[in-house]
Design a protein around this motif. Structure first.
Motif, PDB file in Angstrom:
ATOM      1  N   CYS A   8     109.019 -74.563  61.981  1.00  0.00           N
ATOM      2  CA  CYS A   8     109.818 -75.408  63.063  1.00  0.00           C
ATOM      3  C   CYS A   8     110.135 -76.536  62.138  1.00  0.00           C
ATOM      4  CB  CYS A   8     108.887 -75.781  64.342  1.00  0.00           C
ATOM      5  SG  CYS A   8     107.521 -76.757  63.759  1.00  0.00           S
TER       6      CYS A   8
ATOM      7  N   ASP B 132     113.036 -86.619  68.139  1.00  0.00           N
ATOM      8  CA  ASP B 132     113.318 -85.444  69.016  1.00  0.00           C
ATOM      9  C   ASP B 132     112.871 -85.290  70.109  1.00  0.00           C
ATOM     10  OD1 ASP B 132     110.982 -84.480  68.515  1.00  0.00           O
ATOM     11  OD2 ASP B 132     111.368 -82.878  67.189  1.00  0.00           O
TER      12      ASP B 132
ATOM     13  N   SER C 262     109.043 -82.887  63.522  1.00  0.00           N
ATOM     14  CA  SER C 262     109.351 -83.980  64.448  1.00  0.00           C
ATOM     15  C   SER C 262     109.270 -85.475  64.115  1.00  0.00           C
ATOM     16  CB  SER C 262     108.624 -83.429  65.868  1.00  0.00           C
ATOM     17  OG  SER C 262     108.953 -82.352  66.447  1.00  0.00           O
TER      18      SER C 262
ATOM     19  N   THR D 226     116.501 -68.709  65.296  1.00  0.00           N
ATOM     20  CA  THR D 226     117.543 -69.701  64.556  1.00  0.00           C
ATOM     21  C   THR D 226     117.589 -71.024  65.445  1.00  0.00           C
ATOM     22  OG1 THR D 226     118.862 -67.603  64.071  1.00  0.00           O
ATOM     23  CG2 THR D 226     119.812 -69.703  64.138  1.00  0.00           C
ATOM     24  N   VAL D 227     117.686 -72.290  64.717  1.00  0.00           N
ATOM     25  CA  VAL D 227     117.835 -73.423  65.269  1.00  0.00           C
ATOM     26  C   VAL D 227     118.999 -74.274  64.510  1.00  0.00           C
ATOM     27  CG1 VAL D 227     116.616 -75.816  65.541  1.00  0.00           C
ATOM     28  CG2 VAL D 227     115.206 -73.658  65.613  1.00  0.00           C
ATOM     29  N   GLY D 228     119.962 -74.377  65.306  1.00  0.00           N
ATOM     30  CA  GLY D 228     120.990 -75.354  65.013  1.00  0.00           C
ATOM     31  C   GLY D 228     121.861 -74.586  63.784  1.00  0.00           C
TER      32      GLY D 228
ATOM     33  N   CYS E 164     103.925 -84.498  62.523  1.00  0.00           N
ATOM     34  CA  CYS E 164     104.485 -83.355  63.367  1.00  0.00           C
ATOM     35  C   CYS E 164     105.245 -82.544  62.444  1.00  0.00           C
ATOM     36  CB  CYS E 164     105.032 -83.705  64.760  1.00  0.00           C
ATOM     37  SG  CYS E 164     105.250 -82.390  65.913  1.00  0.00           S
TER      38      CYS E 164
ATOM     39  N   TYR F 277     115.991 -78.509  73.365  1.00  0.00           N
ATOM     40  CA  TYR F 277     115.666 -79.184  72.241  1.00  0.00           C
ATOM     41  C   TYR F 277     116.726 -79.798  71.679  1.00  0.00           C
ATOM     42  CZ  TYR F 277     113.767 -79.097  67.183  1.00  0.00           C
ATOM     43  OH  TYR F 277     113.305 -79.318  66.087  1.00  0.00           O
TER      44      TYR F 277
ATOM     45  N   ALA G 230     106.130 -80.635  69.702  1.00  0.00           N
ATOM     46  CA  ALA G 230     107.096 -79.888  68.701  1.00  0.00           C
ATOM     47  C   ALA G 230     107.858 -79.097  69.414  1.00  0.00           C
ATOM     48  CB  ALA G 230     106.157 -79.172  67.694  1.00  0.00           C
ATOM     49  N   PRO G 231     109.225 -79.284  69.641  1.00  0.00           N
ATOM     50  CA  PRO G 231     109.993 -78.362  70.391  1.00  0.00           C
ATOM     51  C   PRO G 231     109.989 -76.987  70.055  1.00  0.00           C
ATOM     52  CG  PRO G 231     111.263 -80.498  70.066  1.00  0.00           C
ATOM     53  CD  PRO G 231     109.879 -80.345  68.986  1.00  0.00           C
ATOM     54  N   LEU G 232     110.144 -76.310  68.932  1.00  0.00           N
ATOM     55  CA  LEU G 232     110.156 -75.036  68.958  1.00  0.00           C
ATOM     56  C   LEU G 232     108.957 -74.299  69.290  1.00  0.00           C
ATOM     57  CD1 LEU G 232     112.300 -72.893  67.797  1.00  0.00           C
ATOM     58  CD2 LEU G 232     111.248 -73.082  65.541  1.00  0.00           C
TER      59      LEU G 232
ATOM     60  N   LEU H  48     120.198 -78.981  70.102  1.00  0.00           N
ATOM     61  CA  LEU H  48     120.273 -77.864  69.405  1.00  0.00           C
ATOM     62  C   LEU H  48     120.308 -76.632  69.825  1.00  0.00           C
ATOM     63  CD1 LEU H  48     117.406 -79.190  66.771  1.00  0.00           C
ATOM     64  CD2 LEU H  48     119.978 -79.412  66.459  1.00  0.00           C
ATOM     65  N   ASP H  49     121.189 -75.794  69.189  1.00  0.00           N
ATOM     66  CA  ASP H  49     121.224 -74.360  69.679  1.00  0.00           C
ATOM     67  C   ASP H  49     119.871 -73.586  69.048  1.00  0.00           C
ATOM     68  OD1 ASP H  49     123.546 -74.089  71.387  1.00  0.00           O
ATOM     69  OD2 ASP H  49     124.832 -74.319  69.601  1.00  0.00           O
ATOM     70  N   VAL H  50     119.288 -72.887  70.125  1.00  0.00           N
ATOM     71  CA  VAL H  50     118.315 -72.390  69.535  1.00  0.00           C
ATOM     72  C   VAL H  50     117.986 -70.635  70.012  1.00  0.00           C
ATOM     73  CG1 VAL H  50     115.708 -72.087  69.438  1.00  0.00           C
ATOM     74  CG2 VAL H  50     116.825 -74.290  69.736  1.00  0.00           C
TER      75      VAL H  50
END
Lengths: 393, 393
Positions: free
Chosen positions: A55, B25, A58, A379-381, A62, B10, B45-47, B374-376
């Motif tokens: 990931c 974040d 953060s 996939t992120v961003g 983190c 996210y 932690a988002p993901l 964010l596009d995840v």
């Protein structure tokens, strides 16, 4: 050596059933450094654990687990502790990191052992190992009859100890639970060791658990495992005070050695059960074992999956003669069985020997489990952070 | 009402820096039921937390969080506790689930409050609320001069209390740390409350922490926060025994109310700091607050992000007059500030009022933070388990 790569592989049985069988999927870990490869296994939900490896950061406490591992030096046992400390600090606020770290740490020991052609237990400082009495770890049957048949089969297979857990236990009334325990004792015979696992079913309710004590003591059950959730120290302590012969066992959920130490210090347990695939790996499990010795609590592994996980879980107490029991999964899935062509098996006397080969002492055969591999992509961003790597040695 | 959807978003600042600022974040939670929408925030932690919401089941006690929430009835306060229990049981072996649950639980309270047009603190049974003295929560400067300037600014802004933490503190020698604390006191003036946060920097090393006590006591620091990792109960207890005037504060990492109770019972802390975005939400935080009252420990929120998170963290002790401090982030990112057009702010006297509107009492403005989204996308075995939903009310 410099750690070149840390790879996670999500493997799964084609069908995952809604039962208490933790061997239905697997998060396999491969670490490469120099010309060597080490293998480990996280006892963890695969997808969130993969996410914790890769990931985005953060904040300073983190960070993804990989950031503290890849590129690090690995030449000695002390390097494993140093890398683990870095993960704990840099991923302090990333809860799932503890489970990711566990599999990575195990793979680091395996890798170091392979490089020095030394078993992990020797790297841990044990001058010899002691075989453990394997207890067959099985789920209760849906009915007492089914449980009795399972117990008889386990006994016929040569096991001298067995544990039954989950399934209907604790979900019906006191009499139904008593019938299950009596059935297990009947099937197992009078001379075998019988253990019962309540799977945290009573939350923190001391009275609900205490109502089950008479049947457990009548059937000479050696331990009652996880009557409560791991954090309910006070409930454990009060129940322990009300039991005459049965001891309490707990600790499998500890994702940090401190949590296991709290159980030893404040919960009145007689057995501390540690899963190296959760507690942070072999080093932290060894810390718990050393503390258990000092506090006259018996250390025992928690393992419900492959021989790889079993070998890892045996290392921390391989040299402790008085800590002589070992959980042995007898209902592991084909996936868990196929990973290692020469699995750990109990001898005719129901004893399990700690593997003596380099590292964890097992051949890991990725080809044999490739059919279980799931393709994962994250996939992120617009950036692909994870795509299942090729599963090779 | 039936819970129709649980969505995670996210959000992130364009650049995330390697500093101890947890507001860079955000994992925003939206729950919909009937005609109502509730908002919450995970301090996580988002993901990996998104993964814990949607991952495939591993076994009966390792299910994705969404499975225990979507489709459930939500008509009364008791439903929130029931849903939370289900998540804890069904996701027992999914470590990250606690952080996911926290944001969802907060959103359930917000939603229920909006439906009944009642503030959450009233749903919790408080007949009135008490304003809290906001302490400005800031990072130590890189130099004592910078810290002194920060402290002076905080005081000029009307705060009557301030906390400095992380940054260089504990990473240099005892004298350097003393200089930082003296600088903070000098900038803040003699009459303001000063708090110090060590960010677990000494692990479990009592001597390292004890060496800092003289400067802390000279500067009349009210609490030393997290000298050790949360599990090091015995180190806390020993350090508490060596302090004359400074009290210990801890608890922000508790992802389960039990862990906070252990700190109260066994670590000798004077303040228990709870982040509703980690401990399981508002209900578990209230449990800790009630226990703290009984054990004469002061409850205080932990919040480093948005007004939404701050409101959630105030609810569990909104009606407790004697628990009068409140962490107030003064260096929150633009993302954290933009989420709510009318944020919580201290009054001229440095006091923060608990919002009185329905639910968490804040307008959440998704349009204002859409630029941070964010596009995840997460795909497992050919199935897309998560794709960032449209961020609308």
């Amino acid at each position: 050596m410099k750690i070149e790569s840390v790879d996670f592989f999500y493997l799964s049985m084609p069908e995952v059933r809604d039962i208490g069988d933790g061997s239905q999927d697997m998060l396999l870990v491969r670490v490469r450094a120099g010309d060597h490869t080490g293998w480990g296994e996280c006892e963890a939900a695969p997808l969130p654990t993969i996410a914790s490896l890769v990931c985005p950061m953060s904040h300073s406490a983190c960070k993804p687990v990989a950031a503290s591992v890849v590129g690090q030096r690995l030449d000695a046992v002390e390097d494993i502790a140093r890398i683990s400390r870095a993960v704990r600090e840099n991923s302090l606020d990333l809860l799932q990191a503890a489970h990711a770290l566990s599999g990575v740490e195990i793979a680091l020991w395996d890798l170091l052992g392979r490089r020095y052609e030394t078993p992990v237990h020797a790297l841990l400082g044990f001058s010899r190992t002691y075989p453990k009495t394997a207890y067959a770890s099985a789920l209760f049957g849906d009915t007492p009859e089914e449980t009795e048949a399972k117990a008889a089969r386990v006994r016929a297979d040569g096991f001298r100890a067995a544990k039954f857990g989950w399934g209907p236990y604790g979900r019906g009334d006191v009499e139904a639970d008593a019938a299950q325990v009596h059935a297990a004792r009947a099937g197992l015979g009078q001379d075998a060791l019988l253990l019962v696992d309540a799977g945290t079913v009573w939350g923190s309710d001391v009275e609900a658990a205490a109502a089950r004590l008479p049947a457990l003591e009548e059937c000479r059950v050696a331990w009652l495992e996880e009557p409560f959730v791991g954090g309910a120290l006070e409930s454990y302590r009060r129940l322990a005070g009300r039991a005459a012969t049965v001891r309490l066992a707990a600790g499998e959920g500890a994702h940090d050695p401190h949590l296991a130490l709290h159980l030893i210090d404040h919960a009145g347990i007689g057995y501390v059960q540690i899963d190296t695939g959760r507690v942070g790996g072999i080093g932290p499990a060894r810390q718990v074992a050393d503390y258990a010795v000092r506090r006259a609590v018996t250390f025992v592994n928690h393992t419900f999956t492959s021989s790889l996980a079993l070998s890892a879980s045996l290392q921390p107490y391989a040299g402790l003669a008085d800590h002589a029991l070992c959980e042995f999964p007898v209902e592991a899935s084909a996936l868990a069985r196929d990973l290692t062509p020469t699995p750990i098996t109990p001898d005719a006397d129901g004893q399990v020997a700690v593997p003596e080969g380099p590292g964890l002492g097992l051949d890991v055969c990725p080809e044999a489990v490739r059919g279980y591999l799931l393709d994962v992509e994250i996939t992120v961003g617009g950036t692909t952070l994870y795509r299942t790597p090729a599963l090779t040695t």
